[in-house]
Design an enzyme around this catalytic site. Sequence first.
Site, PDB file in Angstrom:
ATOM      1  CG  ASP A  83      -2.535  11.663  -0.062  1.00  0.00           C
ATOM      2  OD1 ASP A  83      -2.601  12.216   1.058  1.00  0.00           O
ATOM      3  OD2 ASP A  83      -2.500  10.429  -0.213  1.00  0.00           O
ATOM      4  N   GLY A 123     -12.634  13.645 -14.082  1.00  0.00           N
ATOM      5  CA  GLY A 123     -12.798  15.090 -14.234  1.00  0.00           C
ATOM      6  C   GLY A 123     -11.528  15.717 -14.800  1.00  0.00           C
ATOM      7  CG  LEU A 178      -0.870  11.570   7.623  1.00  0.00           C
ATOM      8  CD1 LEU A 178      -0.491  12.267   8.910  1.00  0.00           C
ATOM      9  CD2 LEU A 178      -0.775  10.052   7.791  1.00  0.00           C
ATOM     10  CB  SER A 230       5.123  -0.252   0.720  1.00  0.00           C
ATOM     11  OG  SER A 230       6.013  -1.104   1.419  1.00  0.00           O
ATOM     12  CB  ILE A 268       2.404   0.793   3.119  1.00  0.00           C
ATOM     13  CG1 ILE A 268       1.453   1.981   2.923  1.00  0.00           C
ATOM     14  CG2 ILE A 268       1.837  -0.451   2.431  1.00  0.00           C
ATOM     15  CD1 ILE A 268       1.150   2.328   1.479  1.00  0.00           C
ATOM     16  N   GLY A 302       6.580   4.670  -0.808  1.00  0.00           N
ATOM     17  CA  GLY A 302       6.029   6.021  -0.806  1.00  0.00           C
ATOM     18  C   GLY A 302       4.988   6.182  -1.892  1.00  0.00           C
ATOM     19  N   GLY A 316      -5.693  13.139  -4.959  1.00  0.00           N
ATOM     20  CA  GLY A 316      -4.969  12.151  -4.172  1.00  0.00           C
ATOM     21  C   GLY A 316      -3.606  11.739  -4.696  1.00  0.00           C
ATOM     22  CB  SER A 317      -1.035  10.065  -3.528  1.00  0.00           C
ATOM     23  OG  SER A 317      -1.539   9.212  -2.508  1.00  0.00           O
ATOM     24  CG  HIS A 348      -6.520   3.845  38.874  1.00  0.00           C
ATOM     25  ND1 HIS A 348      -5.255   3.506  38.429  1.00  0.00           N
ATOM     26  CD2 HIS A 348      -6.910   2.879  39.744  1.00  0.00           C
ATOM     27  CE1 HIS A 348      -4.893   2.374  39.032  1.00  0.00           C
ATOM     28  NE2 HIS A 348      -5.875   1.975  39.828  1.00  0.00           N
TER      29      HIS A 348
HETATM   30  P1  FAD Z   1      -7.438   9.934  -2.221  1.00  0.00           P
HETATM   31  O1  FAD Z   1      -7.972   9.228  -1.040  1.00  0.00           O
HETATM   32  O2  FAD Z   1      -6.337   9.291  -2.970  1.00  0.00           O
HETATM   33  O3  FAD Z   1      -8.683  10.169  -3.188  1.00  0.00           O
HETATM   34  C1  FAD Z   1      -8.541  10.711  -4.449  1.00  0.00           C
HETATM   35  C2  FAD Z   1      -9.790  10.355  -5.258  1.00  0.00           C
HETATM   36  O4  FAD Z   1      -9.775  11.103  -6.471  1.00  0.00           O
HETATM   37  C3  FAD Z   1      -9.876   8.888  -5.670  1.00  0.00           C
HETATM   38  O5  FAD Z   1     -11.168   8.390  -5.443  1.00  0.00           O
HETATM   39  C4  FAD Z   1      -9.589   8.905  -7.177  1.00  0.00           C
HETATM   40  O6  FAD Z   1     -10.270   7.872  -7.869  1.00  0.00           O
HETATM   41  C5  FAD Z   1     -10.146  10.267  -7.543  1.00  0.00           C
HETATM   42  N1  FAD Z   1      -9.578  10.859  -8.766  1.00  0.00           N
HETATM   43  C6  FAD Z   1      -8.278  11.024  -9.075  1.00  0.00           C
HETATM   44  N2  FAD Z   1      -8.174  11.704 -10.250  1.00  0.00           N
HETATM   45  C7  FAD Z   1      -9.439  11.962 -10.659  1.00  0.00           C
HETATM   46  C8  FAD Z   1      -9.986  12.635 -11.761  1.00  0.00           C
HETATM   47  N3  FAD Z   1      -9.224  13.216 -12.694  1.00  0.00           N
HETATM   48  N4  FAD Z   1     -11.344  12.695 -11.861  1.00  0.00           N
HETATM   49  C9  FAD Z   1     -12.141  12.149 -10.924  1.00  0.00           C
HETATM   50  N5  FAD Z   1     -11.663  11.503  -9.855  1.00  0.00           N
HETATM   51  C10 FAD Z   1     -10.342  11.426  -9.721  1.00  0.00           C
HETATM   52  N6  FAD Z   1      -3.837   7.818   6.179  1.00  0.00           N
HETATM   53  C11 FAD Z   1      -4.204   7.979   7.471  1.00  0.00           C
HETATM   54  O7  FAD Z   1      -4.409   9.121   7.912  1.00  0.00           O
HETATM   55  N7  FAD Z   1      -4.359   6.910   8.300  1.00  0.00           N
HETATM   56  C12 FAD Z   1      -4.153   5.648   7.872  1.00  0.00           C
HETATM   57  O8  FAD Z   1      -4.306   4.698   8.642  1.00  0.00           O
HETATM   58  C13 FAD Z   1      -3.767   5.438   6.532  1.00  0.00           C
HETATM   59  N8  FAD Z   1      -3.561   4.204   6.070  1.00  0.00           N
HETATM   60  C14 FAD Z   1      -3.222   4.028   4.765  1.00  0.00           C
HETATM   61  C15 FAD Z   1      -2.988   2.737   4.312  1.00  0.00           C
HETATM   62  C16 FAD Z   1      -2.623   2.521   3.000  1.00  0.00           C
HETATM   63  C17 FAD Z   1      -2.382   1.125   2.526  1.00  0.00           C
HETATM   64  C18 FAD Z   1      -2.519   3.629   2.110  1.00  0.00           C
HETATM   65  C19 FAD Z   1      -2.161   3.411   0.668  1.00  0.00           C
HETATM   66  C20 FAD Z   1      -2.730   4.915   2.549  1.00  0.00           C
HETATM   67  C21 FAD Z   1      -3.081   5.120   3.886  1.00  0.00           C
HETATM   68  N9  FAD Z   1      -3.290   6.402   4.387  1.00  0.00           N
HETATM   69  C22 FAD Z   1      -3.623   6.578   5.704  1.00  0.00           C
HETATM   70  C23 FAD Z   1      -3.159   7.596   3.541  1.00  0.00           C
HETATM   71  C24 FAD Z   1      -4.554   8.075   3.081  1.00  0.00           C
HETATM   72  O9  FAD Z   1      -5.206   7.019   2.403  1.00  0.00           O
HETATM   73  C25 FAD Z   1      -4.412   9.292   2.177  1.00  0.00           C
HETATM   74  O10 FAD Z   1      -3.658  10.278   2.834  1.00  0.00           O
HETATM   75  C26 FAD Z   1      -5.778   9.860   1.829  1.00  0.00           C
HETATM   76  O11 FAD Z   1      -6.586   8.892   1.203  1.00  0.00           O
HETATM   77  C27 FAD Z   1      -5.635  11.084   0.931  1.00  0.00           C
HETATM   78  O12 FAD Z   1      -6.893  11.578   0.651  1.00  0.00           O
HETATM   79  P2  FAD Z   1      -7.191  12.418  -0.676  1.00  0.00           P
HETATM   80  O13 FAD Z   1      -8.633  12.766  -0.613  1.00  0.00           O
HETATM   81  O14 FAD Z   1      -6.201  13.476  -0.832  1.00  0.00           O
HETATM   82  O15 FAD Z   1      -6.939  11.403  -1.882  1.00  0.00           O
HETATM   83  P1  NAI Z   2       6.582   5.823   3.427  1.00  0.00           P
HETATM   84  O1  NAI Z   2       7.067   7.110   2.922  1.00  0.00           O
HETATM   85  O2  NAI Z   2       5.970   5.736   4.764  1.00  0.00           O
HETATM   86  O3  NAI Z   2       7.775   4.760   3.427  1.00  0.00           O
HETATM   87  C1  NAI Z   2       8.490   4.429   2.274  1.00  0.00           C
HETATM   88  C2  NAI Z   2       9.793   3.777   2.693  1.00  0.00           C
HETATM   89  O4  NAI Z   2      10.410   3.213   1.545  1.00  0.00           O
HETATM   90  C3  NAI Z   2      10.787   4.774   3.283  1.00  0.00           C
HETATM   91  O5  NAI Z   2      11.278   4.280   4.506  1.00  0.00           O
HETATM   92  C4  NAI Z   2      11.858   4.886   2.211  1.00  0.00           C
HETATM   93  O6  NAI Z   2      13.139   5.150   2.740  1.00  0.00           O
HETATM   94  C5  NAI Z   2      11.788   3.507   1.585  1.00  0.00           C
HETATM   95  N1  NAI Z   2      12.307   3.428   0.223  1.00  0.00           N
HETATM   96  C6  NAI Z   2      12.171   4.333  -0.784  1.00  0.00           C
HETATM   97  N2  NAI Z   2      12.794   3.883  -1.901  1.00  0.00           N
HETATM   98  C7  NAI Z   2      13.319   2.677  -1.591  1.00  0.00           C
HETATM   99  C8  NAI Z   2      14.080   1.724  -2.328  1.00  0.00           C
HETATM  100  N3  NAI Z   2      14.401   1.918  -3.600  1.00  0.00           N
HETATM  101  N4  NAI Z   2      14.473   0.599  -1.692  1.00  0.00           N
HETATM  102  C9  NAI Z   2      14.144   0.367  -0.395  1.00  0.00           C
HETATM  103  N5  NAI Z   2      13.444   1.246   0.347  1.00  0.00           N
HETATM  104  C10 NAI Z   2      13.016   2.384  -0.246  1.00  0.00           C
HETATM  105  O7  NAI Z   2       5.598   5.281   2.294  1.00  0.00           O
HETATM  106  P2  NAI Z   2       4.568   4.075   2.257  1.00  0.00           P
HETATM  107  O8  NAI Z   2       4.812   3.129   3.377  1.00  0.00           O
HETATM  108  O9  NAI Z   2       4.597   3.593   0.863  1.00  0.00           O
HETATM  109  O10 NAI Z   2       3.195   4.811   2.525  1.00  0.00           O
HETATM  110  C11 NAI Z   2       2.757   5.874   1.657  1.00  0.00           C
HETATM  111  C12 NAI Z   2       2.018   6.922   2.396  1.00  0.00           C
HETATM  112  O11 NAI Z   2       0.781   6.431   2.866  1.00  0.00           O
HETATM  113  C13 NAI Z   2       2.783   7.437   3.594  1.00  0.00           C
HETATM  114  O12 NAI Z   2       3.313   8.682   3.262  1.00  0.00           O
HETATM  115  C14 NAI Z   2       1.787   7.570   4.688  1.00  0.00           C
HETATM  116  O13 NAI Z   2       1.582   8.909   4.981  1.00  0.00           O
HETATM  117  C15 NAI Z   2       0.508   6.964   4.136  1.00  0.00           C
HETATM  118  N6  NAI Z   2       0.105   5.895   5.038  1.00  0.00           N
HETATM  119  C16 NAI Z   2      -0.292   6.237   6.305  1.00  0.00           C
HETATM  120  C17 NAI Z   2      -0.629   5.273   7.204  1.00  0.00           C
HETATM  121  C18 NAI Z   2      -0.997   5.679   8.581  1.00  0.00           C
HETATM  122  O14 NAI Z   2      -1.225   6.861   8.803  1.00  0.00           O
HETATM  123  N7  NAI Z   2      -1.075   4.761   9.527  1.00  0.00           N
HETATM  124  C19 NAI Z   2      -0.632   3.852   6.854  1.00  0.00           C
HETATM  125  C20 NAI Z   2      -0.134   3.610   5.526  1.00  0.00           C
HETATM  126  C21 NAI Z   2       0.182   4.616   4.659  1.00  0.00           C
END
Ligand code: FAD
Ligand code: NAI
Length: 476
Positions: free
Chosen positions: A323, A122, A330, A280, A195, A282, A155-156, A455
Amino acid sequence: MSQFDVVVIGAGPGGYIAAIRAAQLGFKTACIDAGVNKAGDAPALGGTCLNVGCIPSKALLQSSEHFHAAQHDFTEHGISVDGLKFDAAKMVERKDAIVTKLTGGVKFLFQKNKVTSLFGKGSFKGKNGDLWQIEVDNNGEKSVVEAKQVIVATGSVPRPLPLIDIDNVNVLDNEGALNLTEVPKKLGVIGSGVIGLEMGSVWKRVGAEVTILEAMPIFLAAADQQIAKEALKVFTKEQGLDIKLGVKLNEIKNVEGGVSVSYEAAGEQKTETFDKLIISIGRIPNTEGLNAEAVGLEKDERGFIKVDGECRTNLPNVWAIGDVVRGPMLAHKASDEGVAVAERIAGQKPHLDFNTIPFVIYTDPEIAWVGKTEEQLKAEGVEYKKGTSNFGANGRALALGKAKGLIKVLADAKTDRVLGIHMIGPVVSELVAEGVMSMEFSASSEDIARIVHAHPTLSEVMHEAALAVDKRALHG
Ligand code: FAD
Ligand code: NAI
């Protein structure tokens, strides 16, 4: 040309929830998403969270935890297992089945709620009077839809590391890290954030030697440091994750059979070769291909779409959530913003309190928190009292074989209002909900202390921590 009241761009947990809520409120709604499944041959709704984030990572965490328990913890229960084997490909297959079920579930929800699902990329095309025109590009086949209101939820994507490109062969982002079908002997991870810790834990439990290289000198800087210190001790000393802090990366290159990383840590230069390397460090907002500049959609200096406290962008009737805007990345934050925006479009006045958004890290023990850390309260000059209680003497935790960790309740010194709750321990991802509820209802620590907790449950540790604020813990 199709016209809609609301068009949502992106079907992650922000976008698909916004679309469903908008449809529930009576708006003619479409959701455009470009996501495809792992095979790349069919659309897959649900965004990062369902496809390559929250859900698949939790599936692998569970499988690896079972294997680890069978290997190390079963014997104390009188259970011995001969010939225990681990099959990484099978674990990934199970994860894929869960992803397919849930992404299919979003498709079903769209049908049920009469949300029109459009596959493709989109982008903003322009305006027709008050209506926004959005182009949908389905692999070169283009169409245009018009909408009174647009919600951007794109998203991101992983933050790239300038030192090396991600190929998802040996240098992996979250997607690659979730799809390894063999256990690497030596796994390197750059970044000890959420991550890094979750994926590092998965592959460590099933036999990889895991080294995590973190740039920051302190561990889990966003978490309460008492909890972070406890976590670091357990992850390194008990679980054998090699976490190096204050690392400066010098060079990363693909070499035969792996990836070589040269870095400086604790004043020493080191070069190590890993079979696989997870990057990983960020994530960054994804606005690629939106054509935001052409219509003047403003971004901040870090590339996030600029929004006010209610997710309004600088353009009329264009909103952005999840995101791609400020705030924690989150899934539940994205979804709650989605609901709130749909309700605002309907003229309602929802409120989302950023201070009560829970954070969870699904390691073992899990880490969870809501509200302020002790470090934040000190920096803000807020006078507080605290109560802590350990899982070590909790009957349920002992029965589970997971009697590690603690809960800490922070309350205002004068009013006793709960300001923050911090946990490390078994299933604290679930226990934190009581903390969120308490804070949402402006509870005092005494309120929690006076609630009957069943409990034997893990929640008794929360009860004891609340009692401890007033120095009247019964088991402390
Ligand atoms: P996204 O989930 O990124 O969705 C964006 C969507 O938009 C995608 O489907 C993409 O294809 C689509 N899109 C992008 N641009 C366009 C376009 N121009 N046209 C049409 N479609 C498009 N968060 C938690 O709360 N708990 C967790 O346990 C957790 N674990 C994670 C583990 C990992 C490995 C990662 C990477 C992230 C994790 N997160 C977790 C973070 C969570 O996935 C994100 O915060 C969340 O998905 C954000 O939702 P969103 O809808 O903003 O974007
Ligand atoms: P993060 O922001 O959690 O951690 C990134 C880490 O990389 C930081 O500690 C940072 O200091 C470090 N870093 C940055 N540059 C670096 C470098 N050049 N060399 C070494 N270390 C460096 O990001 P992450 O783990 O990639 O996750 C991305 C996002 O996904 C998070 O913001 C989180 O909100 C979301 N996520 C949430 C989960 C959950 O809610 N359980 C699970 C996984 C992801």
